[in-house]
Design a protein around this motif. Structure first.
Motif, PDB file in Angstrom:
ATOM      1  N   VAL A  12      -5.486  15.020  22.672  1.00 27.46           N
ATOM      2  CA  VAL A  12      -5.682  14.349  23.954  1.00 27.46           C
ATOM      3  C   VAL A  12      -5.090  12.951  23.854  1.00 27.46           C
ATOM      4  O   VAL A  12      -5.031  12.359  22.772  1.00 27.46           O
ATOM      5  N   GLN A  13      -4.648  12.437  24.976  1.00 26.46           N
ATOM      6  CA  GLN A  13      -4.075  11.086  24.990  1.00 26.46           C
ATOM      7  C   GLN A  13      -5.171  10.033  25.049  1.00 26.46           C
ATOM      8  O   GLN A  13      -6.297  10.309  25.482  1.00 26.46           O
ATOM      9  N   THR A  14      -4.823   8.838  24.625  1.00 23.98           N
ATOM     10  CA  THR A  14      -5.751   7.718  24.715  1.00 23.98           C
ATOM     11  C   THR A  14      -6.255   7.568  26.144  1.00 23.98           C
ATOM     12  O   THR A  14      -5.467   7.637  27.100  1.00 23.98           O
ATOM     13  N   GLY A  15      -7.550   7.408  26.273  1.00 25.60           N
ATOM     14  CA  GLY A  15      -8.163   7.278  27.585  1.00 25.60           C
ATOM     15  C   GLY A  15      -8.613   8.597  28.176  1.00 25.60           C
ATOM     16  O   GLY A  15      -9.299   8.617  29.204  1.00 25.60           O
ATOM     17  N   GLY A  16      -8.256   9.681  27.538  1.00 27.88           N
ATOM     18  CA  GLY A  16      -8.594  10.996  28.044  1.00 27.88           C
ATOM     19  C   GLY A  16     -10.010  11.418  27.702  1.00 27.88           C
ATOM     20  O   GLY A  16     -10.774  10.669  27.071  1.00 27.88           O
ATOM     21  N   SER A  17     -10.343  12.624  28.120  1.00 31.21           N
ATOM     22  CA  SER A  17     -11.685  13.160  27.917  1.00 31.21           C
ATOM     23  C   SER A  17     -11.607  14.532  27.271  1.00 31.21           C
ATOM     24  O   SER A  17     -10.597  15.240  27.394  1.00 31.21           O
ATOM     25  N   LEU A  18     -12.687  14.876  26.614  1.00 28.42           N
ATOM     26  CA  LEU A  18     -12.770  16.173  25.951  1.00 28.42           C
ATOM     27  C   LEU A  18     -14.231  16.538  25.811  1.00 28.42           C
ATOM     28  O   LEU A  18     -15.084  15.648  25.602  1.00 28.42           O
ATOM     29  N   THR A  19     -14.546  17.809  25.940  1.00 21.60           N
ATOM     30  CA  THR A  19     -15.908  18.279  25.719  1.00 21.60           C
ATOM     31  C   THR A  19     -15.920  19.296  24.599  1.00 21.60           C
ATOM     32  O   THR A  19     -15.198  20.294  24.649  1.00 21.60           O
ATOM     33  N   LEU A  20     -16.720  19.021  23.601  1.00 17.66           N
ATOM     34  CA  LEU A  20     -16.904  19.939  22.483  1.00 17.66           C
ATOM     35  C   LEU A  20     -18.165  20.765  22.700  1.00 17.66           C
ATOM     36  O   LEU A  20     -19.133  20.288  23.282  1.00 17.66           O
ATOM     37  N   SER A  21     -18.126  21.979  22.194  1.00 20.24           N
ATOM     38  CA  SER A  21     -19.282  22.866  22.279  1.00 20.24           C
ATOM     39  C   SER A  21     -19.756  23.246  20.882  1.00 20.24           C
ATOM     40  O   SER A  21     -18.949  23.357  19.962  1.00 20.24           O
ATOM     41  N   CYS A  22     -21.042  23.447  20.765  1.00 19.19           N
ATOM     42  CA  CYS A  22     -21.638  23.922  19.522  1.00 19.19           C
ATOM     43  C   CYS A  22     -22.576  25.061  19.876  1.00 19.19           C
ATOM     44  O   CYS A  22     -23.649  24.835  20.453  1.00 19.19           O
ATOM     45  N   ALA A  23     -22.161  26.267  19.542  1.00 17.23           N
ATOM     46  CA  ALA A  23     -22.962  27.446  19.833  1.00 17.23           C
ATOM     47  C   ALA A  23     -23.809  27.793  18.620  1.00 17.23           C
ATOM     48  O   ALA A  23     -23.299  27.877  17.500  1.00 17.23           O
ATOM     49  N   ALA A  24     -25.089  28.007  18.847  1.00 17.90           N
ATOM     50  CA  ALA A  24     -26.022  28.265  17.747  1.00 17.90           C
ATOM     51  C   ALA A  24     -26.586  29.668  17.832  1.00 17.90           C
ATOM     52  O   ALA A  24     -26.780  30.215  18.921  1.00 17.90           O
ATOM     53  N   SER A  25     -26.870  30.227  16.680  1.00 18.12           N
ATOM     54  CA  SER A  25     -27.512  31.531  16.616  1.00 18.12           C
ATOM     55  C   SER A  25     -28.357  31.602  15.346  1.00 18.12           C
ATOM     56  O   SER A  25     -28.210  30.771  14.447  1.00 18.12           O
ATOM     57  N   GLY A  26     -29.261  32.550  15.308  1.00 17.95           N
ATOM     58  CA  GLY A  26     -30.055  32.771  14.110  1.00 17.95           C
ATOM     59  C   GLY A  26     -31.454  32.222  14.149  1.00 17.95           C
ATOM     60  O   GLY A  26     -32.249  32.473  13.253  1.00 17.95           O
ATOM     61  N   ARG A  27     -31.758  31.433  15.149  1.00 19.18           N
ATOM     62  CA  ARG A  27     -33.101  30.882  15.298  1.00 19.18           C
ATOM     63  C   ARG A  27     -33.315  30.561  16.760  1.00 19.18           C
ATOM     64  O   ARG A  27     -32.358  30.375  17.507  1.00 19.18           O
ATOM     65  N   THR A  28     -34.556  30.485  17.172  1.00 14.76           N
ATOM     66  CA  THR A  28     -34.864  30.144  18.559  1.00 14.76           C
ATOM     67  C   THR A  28     -34.216  28.815  18.910  1.00 14.76           C
ATOM     68  O   THR A  28     -34.549  27.781  18.323  1.00 14.76           O
ATOM     69  N   PHE A  29     -33.292  28.848  19.850  1.00 12.41           N
ATOM     70  CA  PHE A  29     -32.471  27.674  20.127  1.00 12.41           C
ATOM     71  C   PHE A  29     -33.303  26.488  20.565  1.00 12.41           C
ATOM     72  O   PHE A  29     -33.026  25.352  20.187  1.00 12.41           O
ATOM     73  N   SER A  30     -34.325  26.736  21.380  1.00 10.55           N
ATOM     74  CA  SER A  30     -35.118  25.624  21.910  1.00 10.55           C
ATOM     75  C   SER A  30     -35.825  24.849  20.811  1.00 10.55           C
ATOM     76  O   SER A  30     -36.217  23.692  21.014  1.00 10.55           O
ATOM     77  N   SER A  31     -35.971  25.445  19.641  1.00 11.85           N
ATOM     78  CA  SER A  31     -36.643  24.762  18.528  1.00 11.85           C
ATOM     79  C   SER A  31     -35.688  23.921  17.692  1.00 11.85           C
ATOM     80  O   SER A  31     -36.122  23.200  16.792  1.00 11.85           O
ATOM     81  N   LEU A  32     -34.410  24.023  17.990  1.00 14.02           N
ATOM     82  CA  LEU A  32     -33.405  23.342  17.178  1.00 14.02           C
ATOM     83  C   LEU A  32     -33.070  21.971  17.753  1.00 14.02           C
ATOM     84  O   LEU A  32     -32.859  21.828  18.957  1.00 14.02           O
ATOM     85  N   ALA A  33     -32.999  20.988  16.859  1.00 13.72           N
ATOM     86  CA  ALA A  33     -32.430  19.693  17.210  1.00 13.72           C
ATOM     87  C   ALA A  33     -31.045  19.656  16.573  1.00 13.72           C
ATOM     88  O   ALA A  33     -30.919  19.758  15.349  1.00 13.72           O
ATOM     89  N   ILE A  34     -30.022  19.541  17.381  1.00 16.31           N
ATOM     90  CA  ILE A  34     -28.647  19.624  16.889  1.00 16.31           C
ATOM     91  C   ILE A  34     -27.928  18.316  17.142  1.00 16.31           C
ATOM     92  O   ILE A  34     -27.860  17.845  18.278  1.00 16.31           O
ATOM     93  N   GLY A  35     -27.401  17.757  16.084  1.00 16.26           N
ATOM     94  CA  GLY A  35     -26.670  16.506  16.182  1.00 16.26           C
ATOM     95  C   GLY A  35     -25.183  16.706  15.965  1.00 16.26           C
ATOM     96  O   GLY A  35     -24.736  17.783  15.555  1.00 16.26           O
ATOM     97  N   TRP A  36     -24.448  15.671  16.267  1.00 14.98           N
ATOM     98  CA  TRP A  36     -23.005  15.663  16.084  1.00 14.98           C
ATOM     99  C   TRP A  36     -22.615  14.592  15.067  1.00 14.98           C
ATOM    100  O   TRP A  36     -23.157  13.476  15.082  1.00 14.98           O
ATOM    101  N   PHE A  37     -21.664  14.956  14.222  1.00 19.72           N
ATOM    102  CA  PHE A  37     -21.090  14.047  13.241  1.00 19.72           C
ATOM    103  C   PHE A  37     -19.573  14.153  13.328  1.00 19.72           C
ATOM    104  O   PHE A  37     -19.038  15.089  13.932  1.00 19.72           O
ATOM    105  N   ARG A  38     -18.883  13.223  12.707  1.00 22.12           N
ATOM    106  CA  ARG A  38     -17.431  13.315  12.627  1.00 22.12           C
ATOM    107  C   ARG A  38     -16.964  12.764  11.296  1.00 22.12           C
ATOM    108  O   ARG A  38     -17.638  11.947  10.667  1.00 22.12           O
ATOM    109  N   GLN A  39     -15.792  13.232  10.891  1.00 20.45           N
ATOM    110  CA  GLN A  39     -15.207  12.761   9.643  1.00 20.45           C
ATOM    111  C   GLN A  39     -13.716  12.567   9.840  1.00 20.45           C
ATOM    112  O   GLN A  39     -12.987  13.528  10.107  1.00 20.45           O
ATOM    113  N   ALA A  40     -13.296  11.322   9.735  1.00 23.70           N
ATOM    114  CA  ALA A  40     -11.888  10.978   9.837  1.00 23.70           C
ATOM    115  C   ALA A  40     -11.243  11.090   8.460  1.00 23.70           C
ATOM    116  O   ALA A  40     -11.933  11.011   7.438  1.00 23.70           O
ATOM    117  N   PRO A  41      -9.929  11.258   8.412  1.00 26.61           N
ATOM    118  CA  PRO A  41      -9.249  11.379   7.110  1.00 26.61           C
ATOM    119  C   PRO A  41      -9.529  10.184   6.212  1.00 26.61           C
ATOM    120  O   PRO A  41      -9.418   9.032   6.637  1.00 26.61           O
TER     121      PRO A  41
END
Length: 122
Positions: A12-41
């Motif tokens: 994406v270009q500077t100033g643009g937008s993007l939406t990431l998704s995280c699909a979960a399975s294996g446990r009752t979703f409502s019980s999960l607290a899911i966070g986001w992290f990132r790692q740059a080179p």
């Protein structure tokens, strides 16, 4: 066992937008607290944000990133806007291990997705 799958990354270009998704399975979703992290080179993985009782965001994300979740789709979203080249990184979602502990600490998260690459061009 919880499985997490991220998607939505791309170029994406500077100033643009993007939406990431995280699909979960294996446990009752409502019980999960899911966070986001990132790692740059060449850098350590860092906290981005989580929707956990309230929204918590890293300073770099405040005002530009928003986390939402759709319990019917077992999915958490990271909405990113006003993107900058320094936002370039692999973005990961992860489940928080317990109700205690700091939401900002990577040690408090156990199950991780494979990551999705976000590249912001200048």
């Amino acid at each position: 066992q919880v499985q997490l799958v991220e998607s939505g990354g791309g170029l994406v270009q500077t100033g643009g937008s993007l939406t990431l998704s995280c699909a979960a399975s294996g446990r009752t979703f409502s019980s999960l607290a899911i966070g986001w992290f990132r790692q740059a080179p060449g850098k350590e993985r860092e906290f981005v944000g989580i929707l956990y009782r309230s929204g918590y965001y890293a300073d770099a994300a405040k005002g530009r990133y928003t986390i939402s979740r759709d319990n019917a789709k077992n999915t958490v979203y990271l909405h990113m806007s006003s993107l900058k080249p320094e936002d370039t990184a692999v973005y990961y979602c992860a489940t928080k291990k317990s109700t205690g502990g700091s939401v900002f600490s990577i040690a408090e998260y156990d199950h991780w997705g494979q990551g999705t690459q976000v590249t912001v061009s200048s």
